[in-house]
Design a protein around this motif. Sequence first.
Motif, PDB file in Angstrom:
ATOM      1  N   THR A  99       0.815  -1.213   0.000  1.00 32.96           N
ATOM      2  CA  THR A  99       0.000   0.000   0.000  1.00 32.96           C
ATOM      3  C   THR A  99       0.846   1.260   0.000  1.00 32.96           C
ATOM      4  O   THR A  99       0.311   2.344   0.119  1.00 32.96           O
ATOM      5  CB  THR A  99      -0.939   0.044   1.211  1.00 32.96           C
ATOM      6  OG1 THR A  99      -0.146   0.271   2.379  1.00 32.96           O
ATOM      7  CG2 THR A  99      -1.698  -1.243   1.375  1.00 32.96           C
ATOM      8  N   SER A 136     -11.784   8.467  -6.618  1.00 30.87           N
ATOM      9  CA  SER A 136     -10.688   7.507  -6.690  1.00 30.87           C
ATOM     10  C   SER A 136      -9.625   7.796  -5.637  1.00 30.87           C
ATOM     11  O   SER A 136      -8.777   6.961  -5.372  1.00 30.87           O
ATOM     12  CB  SER A 136     -10.063   7.530  -8.073  1.00 30.87           C
ATOM     13  OG  SER A 136      -9.622   8.822  -8.366  1.00 30.87           O
ATOM     14  N   HIS A 147     -11.361  -1.092   0.763  1.00 30.33           N
ATOM     15  CA  HIS A 147     -11.398  -1.707  -0.567  1.00 30.33           C
ATOM     16  C   HIS A 147     -12.729  -2.407  -0.801  1.00 30.33           C
ATOM     17  O   HIS A 147     -13.325  -2.303  -1.874  1.00 30.33           O
ATOM     18  CB  HIS A 147     -10.240  -2.699  -0.684  1.00 30.33           C
ATOM     19  CG  HIS A 147     -10.144  -3.338  -2.031  1.00 30.33           C
ATOM     20  ND1 HIS A 147     -10.690  -4.554  -2.307  1.00 30.33           N
ATOM     21  CD2 HIS A 147      -9.580  -2.911  -3.183  1.00 30.33           C
ATOM     22  CE1 HIS A 147     -10.457  -4.861  -3.568  1.00 30.33           C
ATOM     23  NE2 HIS A 147      -9.786  -3.873  -4.123  1.00 30.33           N
ATOM     24  N   VAL A 161     -14.413  -0.530  -3.755  1.00 30.98           N
ATOM     25  CA  VAL A 161     -14.293  -1.213  -5.043  1.00 30.98           C
ATOM     26  C   VAL A 161     -15.450  -2.183  -5.268  1.00 30.98           C
ATOM     27  O   VAL A 161     -16.097  -2.169  -6.305  1.00 30.98           O
ATOM     28  CB  VAL A 161     -12.927  -1.934  -5.128  1.00 30.98           C
ATOM     29  CG1 VAL A 161     -12.842  -2.739  -6.398  1.00 30.98           C
ATOM     30  CG2 VAL A 161     -11.810  -0.919  -5.051  1.00 30.98           C
ATOM     31  N   SER A 162     -15.727  -3.026  -4.255  1.00 32.32           N
ATOM     32  CA  SER A 162     -16.736  -4.058  -4.481  1.00 32.32           C
ATOM     33  C   SER A 162     -18.150  -3.504  -4.457  1.00 32.32           C
ATOM     34  O   SER A 162     -19.025  -4.007  -5.146  1.00 32.32           O
ATOM     35  CB  SER A 162     -16.607  -5.154  -3.421  1.00 32.32           C
ATOM     36  OG  SER A 162     -15.283  -5.569  -3.323  1.00 32.32           O
ATOM     37  N   ASP A 168     -12.710   2.135  -9.400  1.00 30.28           N
ATOM     38  CA  ASP A 168     -11.857   1.236 -10.163  1.00 30.28           C
ATOM     39  C   ASP A 168     -10.757   0.655  -9.274  1.00 30.28           C
ATOM     40  O   ASP A 168     -10.104   1.381  -8.528  1.00 30.28           O
ATOM     41  CB  ASP A 168     -11.231   1.996 -11.335  1.00 30.28           C
ATOM     42  CG  ASP A 168     -10.323   1.102 -12.127  1.00 30.28           C
ATOM     43  OD1 ASP A 168     -10.830   0.099 -12.657  1.00 30.28           O
ATOM     44  OD2 ASP A 168      -9.119   1.394 -12.206  1.00 30.28           O
ATOM     45  N   ASN A 169     -10.569  -0.664  -9.394  1.00 27.98           N
ATOM     46  CA  ASN A 169      -9.599  -1.357  -8.540  1.00 27.98           C
ATOM     47  C   ASN A 169      -8.187  -0.816  -8.747  1.00 27.98           C
ATOM     48  O   ASN A 169      -7.457  -0.565  -7.798  1.00 27.98           O
ATOM     49  CB  ASN A 169      -9.658  -2.856  -8.866  1.00 27.98           C
ATOM     50  CG  ASN A 169      -8.836  -3.669  -7.902  1.00 27.98           C
ATOM     51  OD1 ASN A 169      -8.761  -3.339  -6.726  1.00 27.98           O
ATOM     52  ND2 ASN A 169      -8.212  -4.702  -8.393  1.00 27.98           N
ATOM     53  N   GLY A 170      -7.813  -0.606  -9.998  1.00 33.75           N
ATOM     54  CA  GLY A 170      -6.452  -0.162 -10.288  1.00 33.75           C
ATOM     55  C   GLY A 170      -6.162   1.223  -9.746  1.00 33.75           C
ATOM     56  O   GLY A 170      -5.136   1.441  -9.104  1.00 33.75           O
ATOM     57  N   PHE A 186      -7.705   2.709  -7.353  1.00 37.01           N
ATOM     58  CA  PHE A 186      -7.729   2.632  -5.889  1.00 37.01           C
ATOM     59  C   PHE A 186      -6.335   2.343  -5.359  1.00 37.01           C
ATOM     60  O   PHE A 186      -5.810   3.053  -4.503  1.00 37.01           O
ATOM     61  CB  PHE A 186      -8.711   1.523  -5.473  1.00 37.01           C
ATOM     62  CG  PHE A 186      -8.910   1.391  -3.987  1.00 37.01           C
ATOM     63  CD1 PHE A 186      -9.912   2.087  -3.349  1.00 37.01           C
ATOM     64  CD2 PHE A 186      -8.100   0.543  -3.245  1.00 37.01           C
ATOM     65  CE1 PHE A 186     -10.100   1.953  -1.998  1.00 37.01           C
ATOM     66  CE2 PHE A 186      -8.287   0.415  -1.884  1.00 37.01           C
ATOM     67  CZ  PHE A 186      -9.294   1.116  -1.263  1.00 37.01           C
ATOM     68  N   TRP A 187      -5.697   1.295  -5.927  1.00 37.32           N
ATOM     69  CA  TRP A 187      -4.376   0.915  -5.402  1.00 37.32           C
ATOM     70  C   TRP A 187      -3.288   1.856  -5.890  1.00 37.32           C
ATOM     71  O   TRP A 187      -2.376   2.182  -5.132  1.00 37.32           O
ATOM     72  CB  TRP A 187      -4.040  -0.522  -5.824  1.00 37.32           C
ATOM     73  CG  TRP A 187      -4.885  -1.537  -5.140  1.00 37.32           C
ATOM     74  CD1 TRP A 187      -5.782  -2.374  -5.709  1.00 37.32           C
ATOM     75  CD2 TRP A 187      -4.930  -1.827  -3.737  1.00 37.32           C
ATOM     76  NE1 TRP A 187      -6.381  -3.156  -4.768  1.00 37.32           N
ATOM     77  CE2 TRP A 187      -5.881  -2.839  -3.544  1.00 37.32           C
ATOM     78  CE3 TRP A 187      -4.268  -1.312  -2.625  1.00 37.32           C
ATOM     79  CZ2 TRP A 187      -6.186  -3.364  -2.301  1.00 37.32           C
ATOM     80  CZ3 TRP A 187      -4.577  -1.830  -1.382  1.00 37.32           C
ATOM     81  CH2 TRP A 187      -5.516  -2.838  -1.219  1.00 37.32           C
TER      82      TRP A 187
END
Lengths: 289, 257
Positions: A29, B83, B169, B173-174, B179-181, B183-184
């Motif tokens: 992270t 985001s 997350h 995200v769920s 968007d997952n990407g 987010f990270w």
Amino acid sequence: MSQRKSYAVGTGLFIVLGFAALAYLATQTSSVANRQQGASYTVDAQFENIGQLKERAPVKIAGVRVGQVQAIALEPGKSVADVKLAIDKRYADIPADSVATIFTSGLLGDQYVGIEYGHSKDHVADGGKLALTRSSEPLEEMLGKFFGAGGAADNIGGSYMVTARFSNVGSLSAGSPVKMAGVPIGQVLSVQAEPAKLDALVTLAIDNRYNQIPDDSAAAVFTSGLIGSQYVAIQPGGSPDMLKNGDEMILTQSAMQLEDLIGKFLVNGSGSSDGKQGANPPTSPAGKH
Amino acid sequence: MNARIERDNIVTQALGQIGNCGVFLLQILAAIPRSLRYGRETVRQLWFVGAMSLIIIMTCGLFVGMVLELQLYHVLSMFGSTSMSGTVVAIATYRELGPVVTALLFAGRAGTAITAEIGLMRATDQISAMELMAVDPLAYVAAPRFLAGLVAMPLLCCVFCALAVFGGHLVGVSWLGIDNGTFWSNMTATVDVWQDIVSGVVWKSLAFGAVVALIAVFQGYTAPPTSEGVAYATTRTVVASSIAILALDFVLTAFLM
């Protein structure tokens, strides 16, 4: 004794779990995760303006991260930025005529380098160069183009100049749109402080198509939204004579400062109403309380 | 000693408590080398204050992350930058919420148990019995619990933070469809290992662990040997720990960041 052993095992598991969590936080992270992993090759790209691009910013193809910006330097003797892109070895087949562009993720997001594939049979080699680049577009230019498209900015019909004096223009600047009924009809040509009258002299370029504006129309500096940019709004008057090139608009309303508005709002309780201009927008918070 | 303090006014009483607590800290530190031969006792305490606290820490971490993400989503959607919500969850958790909430939960879950246990040992003369048997109660009772608190807090805090990010997350995200990407990648682009994780998670939680364990052991050790005294000492552990954690958090933030 067996009870003690189960304590020891459980405690060991707890410690392992704790360190695993720490390792996860630190590597997955944080910025450590962005360090380059695996072999990569370097490609140069030169931009006229890199905007807010930073080292270690992502390099993306079709939105997929394929590498990162390794170094940013000013090309010696020239006013262009030399950006070195470290691209993963797996993506070694980038056509030599691909275009590198600096994009912004979202309106306020970070900037990254996007590569759009070309059609060349040759691939960019290690230490090679992407000749075709597009620089970062400052937001102001994009907004200018956007407003200019519907307005008179570079209209073939030409435009005529009108001046207006404001006691305060806020953050109005050259290039700001001039709108009537919310539609762009021209732009601010210049904003100058007037040394003698101690106010701001604003020159407006209005499209020739809009030559039916009464000469007693009022010009006001408005803000689009709460934190938006400022523009000049023209509120038509009723005179039979029309504005001509070089005229001055007499009725003006200066930019509202947030502090003034709050001050008015607080002071208005005393009952004295402020009818200075007579053209106050109904949105001014003249709340009675 | 206690009787005399209780006759004084509240300011003298509080100052006396802080002074006694400081002296007690030095005594514990001096007893740590002697407590090393009771290593198994330290491991047992670590099991008790650390591993047994895992369930509450994990549940709370998960929900803190989830609710933070949910709140941030609604505010950030006004600016079209949802985001970034994962980044804010991570930074807020690492820097403040993780260490502070873990320490408050730790004081409530483990600190009270330590105080009550030692207070009852005192009330039922077990401490005196140890002294008679030439077992140093500071080395056998106080130091292992202090060490266990010191070790357990950073580990619990890491687990808390990991679960908070997971919860963020999960919601972001769920459920809300970020968007997952992004987010990270926003998170990894912003969170700094030293600034956020080491000085936030590790140093702060170490300091909070030391403070909570010290207060819990001290309150138990000096509790009046009555049932009322033990009850009062347990309450004071929670109150004093909470105040100390939040005040220390401000000081640490000012110095570390």
